[in-house]
Design a protein around this motif. Structure first.
Motif, PDB file in Angstrom:
ATOM      1  N   LYS A   1      51.711  47.678  36.904  1.00  0.00           N
ATOM      2  CA  LYS A   1      53.141  47.872  36.631  1.00  0.00           C
ATOM      3  C   LYS A   1      53.970  47.746  37.900  1.00  0.00           C
ATOM      4  CE  LYS A   1      52.536  50.930  32.658  1.00  0.00           C
ATOM      5  NZ  LYS A   1      52.746  52.289  32.143  1.00  0.00           N
ATOM      6  N   TYR A   2      53.342  48.015  39.033  1.00  0.00           N
ATOM      7  CA  TYR A   2      54.035  47.924  40.318  1.00  0.00           C
ATOM      8  C   TYR A   2      53.750  46.597  41.034  1.00  0.00           C
ATOM      9  CZ  TYR A   2      55.493  52.780  40.002  1.00  0.00           C
ATOM     10  OH  TYR A   2      56.087  53.961  39.604  1.00  0.00           O
ATOM     11  N   GLY A   3      53.081  45.674  40.334  1.00  0.00           N
ATOM     12  CA  GLY A   3      52.855  44.344  40.896  1.00  0.00           C
ATOM     13  C   GLY A   3      51.601  44.181  41.729  1.00  0.00           C
ATOM     14  N   PHE A   4      50.634  45.076  41.550  1.00  0.00           N
ATOM     15  CA  PHE A   4      49.393  45.010  42.316  1.00  0.00           C
ATOM     16  C   PHE A   4      48.218  44.673  41.405  1.00  0.00           C
ATOM     17  CE2 PHE A   4      51.995  47.916  44.860  1.00  0.00           C
ATOM     18  CZ  PHE A   4      51.884  47.322  46.104  1.00  0.00           C
ATOM     19  N   PRO A   5      47.184  44.019  41.956  1.00  0.00           N
ATOM     20  CA  PRO A   5      45.975  43.777  41.152  1.00  0.00           C
ATOM     21  C   PRO A   5      45.153  45.058  41.021  1.00  0.00           C
ATOM     22  CG  PRO A   5      45.700  42.905  43.372  1.00  0.00           C
ATOM     23  CD  PRO A   5      47.119  43.400  43.280  1.00  0.00           C
ATOM     24  N   VAL A   6      44.392  45.148  39.932  1.00  0.00           N
ATOM     25  CA  VAL A   6      43.595  46.355  39.656  1.00  0.00           C
ATOM     26  C   VAL A   6      42.497  46.580  40.684  1.00  0.00           C
ATOM     27  CG1 VAL A   6      44.062  46.341  37.181  1.00  0.00           C
ATOM     28  CG2 VAL A   6      42.042  45.149  38.067  1.00  0.00           C
TER      29      VAL A   6
ATOM     30  N   LEU B   1      35.067  45.027  50.857  1.00  0.00           N
ATOM     31  CA  LEU B   1      36.286  44.312  50.486  1.00  0.00           C
ATOM     32  C   LEU B   1      36.108  42.810  50.669  1.00  0.00           C
ATOM     33  CD1 LEU B   1      39.007  46.556  52.157  1.00  0.00           C
ATOM     34  CD2 LEU B   1      38.566  46.309  49.716  1.00  0.00           C
ATOM     35  N   PRO B   2      36.514  42.038  49.663  1.00  0.00           N
ATOM     36  CA  PRO B   2      36.457  40.590  49.815  1.00  0.00           C
ATOM     37  C   PRO B   2      37.653  40.126  50.651  1.00  0.00           C
ATOM     38  CG  PRO B   2      37.335  41.165  47.662  1.00  0.00           C
ATOM     39  CD  PRO B   2      36.986  42.451  48.353  1.00  0.00           C
ATOM     40  N   PRO B   3      37.678  38.983  51.227  1.00  0.00           N
ATOM     41  CA  PRO B   3      36.593  38.005  51.313  1.00  0.00           C
ATOM     42  C   PRO B   3      35.763  38.158  52.576  1.00  0.00           C
ATOM     43  CG  PRO B   3      38.585  36.989  52.114  1.00  0.00           C
ATOM     44  CD  PRO B   3      38.938  38.415  51.724  1.00  0.00           C
TER      45      PRO B   3
ATOM     46  N   ASP C   1      49.706  36.828  47.608  1.00  0.00           N
ATOM     47  CA  ASP C   1      48.905  37.498  48.626  1.00  0.00           C
ATOM     48  C   ASP C   1      49.081  39.009  48.579  1.00  0.00           C
ATOM     49  OD1 ASP C   1      47.905  35.100  49.839  1.00  0.00           O
ATOM     50  OD2 ASP C   1      49.845  34.839  50.819  1.00  0.00           O
ATOM     51  N   ILE C   2      48.081  39.684  49.121  1.00  0.00           N
ATOM     52  CA  ILE C   2      48.129  41.124  49.348  1.00  0.00           C
ATOM     53  C   ILE C   2      48.073  41.311  50.855  1.00  0.00           C
ATOM     54  CG2 ILE C   2      46.861  43.304  49.099  1.00  0.00           C
ATOM     55  CD1 ILE C   2      48.167  42.448  46.532  1.00  0.00           C
TER      56      ILE C   2
ATOM     57  N   PRO D   1      44.396  36.511  49.714  1.00  0.00           N
ATOM     58  CA  PRO D   1      44.832  36.128  48.369  1.00  0.00           C
ATOM     59  C   PRO D   1      44.618  37.277  47.386  1.00  0.00           C
ATOM     60  CG  PRO D   1      43.416  34.429  49.326  1.00  0.00           C
ATOM     61  CD  PRO D   1      43.344  35.628  50.236  1.00  0.00           C
ATOM     62  N   SER D   2      45.618  37.563  46.579  1.00  0.00           N
ATOM     63  CA  SER D   2      45.501  38.682  45.627  1.00  0.00           C
ATOM     64  C   SER D   2      44.425  38.419  44.588  1.00  0.00           C
ATOM     65  CB  SER D   2      46.844  38.983  44.964  1.00  0.00           C
ATOM     66  OG  SER D   2      47.281  37.879  44.217  1.00  0.00           O
ATOM     67  N   LYS D   3      44.073  37.160  44.340  1.00  0.00           N
ATOM     68  CA  LYS D   3      43.024  36.865  43.355  1.00  0.00           C
ATOM     69  C   LYS D   3      41.676  37.462  43.767  1.00  0.00           C
ATOM     70  CE  LYS D   3      41.743  32.396  45.275  1.00  0.00           C
ATOM     71  NZ  LYS D   3      41.716  30.971  45.109  1.00  0.00           N
ATOM     72  N   ASN D   4      41.508  37.764  45.072  1.00  0.00           N
ATOM     73  CA  ASN D   4      40.278  38.425  45.530  1.00  0.00           C
ATOM     74  C   ASN D   4      40.169  39.843  44.995  1.00  0.00           C
ATOM     75  OD1 ASN D   4      39.601  36.177  47.014  1.00  0.00           O
ATOM     76  ND2 ASN D   4      40.328  37.004  48.945  1.00  0.00           N
ATOM     77  N   PHE D   5      41.264  40.368  44.440  1.00  0.00           N
ATOM     78  CA  PHE D   5      41.295  41.757  43.982  1.00  0.00           C
ATOM     79  C   PHE D   5      41.578  41.853  42.482  1.00  0.00           C
ATOM     80  CE2 PHE D   5      42.368  41.482  48.422  1.00  0.00           C
ATOM     81  CZ  PHE D   5      41.495  42.387  48.982  1.00  0.00           C
ATOM     82  N   ASP D   6      41.233  40.788  41.757  1.00  0.00           N
ATOM     83  CA  ASP D   6      41.433  40.791  40.306  1.00  0.00           C
ATOM     84  C   ASP D   6      40.478  41.737  39.586  1.00  0.00           C
ATOM     85  OD1 ASP D   6      43.549  39.036  40.424  1.00  0.00           O
ATOM     86  OD2 ASP D   6      42.376  37.270  39.864  1.00  0.00           O
TER      87      ASP D   6
END
Length: 158
Positions: free
Chosen positions: A43-48, A80-82, A128-129, A141-146
């Protein structure tokens, strides 16, 4: 083929067939369920994946001040990735959250350059994060934290 081996083979196939037919056809494969705290992150724009996949015993967000607390079932260690940095989550994580930004974080640390550093803030910036450790930042990349990482074990407070 030897008749005894053929008999055993057919018997095994029948046993497998019976065990499959006895399973509940409506039983669902267990899925990774997200806690309400994980959902709140989105809800705040962050990946889970910024929260580990562990038992979240509770969380609270003050909608006015943005102050939040997440209480985990226990402290845990993740990778933590990557870049495979080791990070630890305390049993309690506190901070302030607004859309796309967490600040004044307490309870998340990362090991880099042979030292433990506290992550003091996290920003969502486009795809990005950005992690903040004091004045130093690191962008991924935020996709690393999907997906939420699984706790690898308990950590010490060192």
């Amino acid at each position: 083929m030897n008749p005894q081996i053929l008999f055993i083979f057919v018997l095994l196939l029948n046993l497998i067939s019976i065990s499959i037919s006895l399973q509940d056809p409506n039983a669902k494969t267990p899925k990774s369920t997200l806690s309400l705290a994980h959902v709140e992150l989105t809800k705040y724009g962050f990946p889970v994946g910024l929260l580990p996949a562990t038992t979240v015993l509770g969380y609270a967000v003050n909608q006015t001040s943005g102050e939040f607390t997440v209480r985990l079932g226990g402290a845990c260690k993740i990778t933590l990735p990557p870049d495979n940095y080791v990070a630890t989550y305390s049993k309690n994580i506190n901070g302030k959250i607004v859309n796309g930004r967490m600040a004044e974080l307490d309870g998340i640390r990362v090991r880099a350059l042979f030292k433990w550093w506290s992550i003091t803030g996290i920003r969502s910036s486009g795809d990005d994060i950005v992690f903040e450790v004091g004045m130093v930042t690191a962008k991924y990349p935020s996709k690393n934290f999907d997906k939420s990482p699984v706790c690898e074990g308990q950590h010490s407070s060192s």
